[in-house]
Enzyme design. Structure first.
Site, PDB file in Angstrom:
ATOM      1  N   SER A 129       3.334  -3.238   6.306  1.00 55.98           N
ATOM      2  CA  SER A 129       3.883  -2.240   7.223  1.00 55.98           C
ATOM      3  C   SER A 129       3.095  -2.236   8.524  1.00 55.98           C
ATOM      4  CB  SER A 129       3.799  -0.850   6.577  1.00 55.98           C
ATOM      5  OG  SER A 129       4.005   0.170   7.514  1.00 55.98           O
ATOM      6  N   TYR A 154      -1.685   5.009   2.868  1.00 62.66           N
ATOM      7  CA  TYR A 154      -0.646   3.985   2.736  1.00 62.66           C
ATOM      8  C   TYR A 154      -0.977   2.761   3.593  1.00 62.66           C
ATOM      9  CZ  TYR A 154       3.974   1.867   3.648  1.00 62.66           C
ATOM     10  OH  TYR A 154       5.025   1.005   3.808  1.00 62.66           O
ATOM     11  N   LYS A 158      -1.943  -1.194   2.465  1.00 64.71           N
ATOM     12  CA  LYS A 158      -1.191  -2.353   2.953  1.00 64.71           C
ATOM     13  C   LYS A 158      -2.115  -3.356   3.641  1.00 64.71           C
ATOM     14  CE  LYS A 158       2.939  -1.213   1.585  1.00 64.71           C
ATOM     15  NZ  LYS A 158       3.648  -2.003   0.558  1.00 64.71           N
TER      16      LYS A 158
END
Length: 328
Positions: A129, A154, A158
């Site tokens: 992302s 998050y 990633k």
């Protein structure tokens, strides 16, 4: 060959599975095109709207990505390709740190290790992302050379996943590629726990005649890409020669950098005679903090060199959603 898609019963997983089955073949560990004779979609749950036609062509397996034994049992052939989409999303990761670590880190490592145990060098596409980058203060645009300073759990998971894919590839354990995705639109169904869920909602809800409450202002800039292009690019990235990708296996996908206000204007242009539900700006400080930590502009020279595609404009993305998901 066998194809495994983790997170496979989700929206993108289902569309990717259909497209791979339509193609009928992918580049296998042999380096040549190999027919797909087995498709497995792995996920924690099967949504009630899961299409029966796809269930008839693909095996659906439910379980936990953090279950190492189950992942090893999934990745059980040497002629295999893996698309690793399973993940706890942005707002969900902020709410439950332990869950994000268990799913995004432990689960991702189990997938990598299962590929490493094969006698071949399987191709693996990992969905990352642009949340791996920092806030707009990093510069007006980010690209594949921008330093990663993620501002969410998050994004951190990633970024770690990208580095692991690089190293497992460097060591010859697998042939990995990290797809660094912008916000994917327009997702059908109900909102999910992604902090970017409003970007689909501002189109989806009004088109259904429902109200939309925007947690951010109309001036907020979001890099976006339509789901058709996302699926096409995941396959193109899988098919790209490893030497063309280079030692850094992460590729920032093409995107359109648009404001929420521009999306609303495009919606009104494309909707035609449809009666739209009302749109109201109702700031949510928690969502605003997360979004403020994301980049607002992207550059994607590497993706263009690999033949990845971008939607021409936001209007075409909305038209595609209407064609694919709205009756009449």
């Amino acid at each position: 060959m066998k194809v495994v898609i983790t997170g496979g019963t989700g929206f993108i997983g289902r569309m990717l599975a259909r497209r791979v089955l339509e193609r009928g073949a992918l580049t296998g560990p042999s380096g040549g095109a190999e027919p797909v004779d087995e498709m497995v979609l792995f996920d924690a749950v099967v949504p009630p709207e899961f299409p029966p036609a796809l269930a008839a062509r693909a095996k659906v397996v439910t379980g936990e990505i953090s279950d190492r034994a189950q992942i090893e049992a999934l990745i059980d052939r040497d002629d295999i390709a893996v698309f690793h989409l399973a993940s706890v999303v942005s707002a969900g990761g902020e709410q439950d740190f332990n869950l994000a670590m268990r799913v995004n880190l432990d689960g991702g490592r189990h997938v990598l290790e299962a590929c490493r145990r094969r006698k071949t060098t399987p191709r693996l596409v990992f969905t990352s992302s642009i949340a791996v980058f920092g806030p707009p203060g990093m510069g007006p645009r980010v690209d594949d050379s921008t330093k990663q300073t993620p501002q969410t759990t998050y994004g951190v998971t990633k970024a770690i996943g990208e580095l692991l894919v690089n190293d497992y590839t460097r060591k010859g354990f697998l042939d990995g590629r990290s797809a660094r995705l912008p916000t994917v639109i327009v997702r059908p169904g109900r909102p999910n726990k992604a902090a970017s869920s409003f970007v689909s909602g501002v189109i989806r809800e009004p088109l259904s005649g429902e109200p939309c409450r925007l947690p951010v202002g109309l001036e907020t800039v979001m890099p976006v890409l339509g789901y058709r292009s996302i699926v096409e690019n995941l396959i193109r990235l899988h098919e790209a020669p490893g030497e063309a990708i280079g030692p850094d296996r992460a590729v920032s996908f093409p995107s359109l950098d648009v404001t929420v206000g521009e999306m609303v204007a495009a919606l009104k242009r494309v909707a035609g005679g449809r009666r739209l539900g009302p749109i109201e700006v109702a700031p949510d400080p928690a969502i605003e903090r997360i979004v403020a930590g994301w980049p607002t502009g992207t550059a994607w020279r590497k993706a263009a060199g690999l033949g990845l595609v971008c939607d021409p404009d936001i209007d075409s993305i909305i038209r595609a959603y209407i064609e694919d998901f709205l009756p009449g």
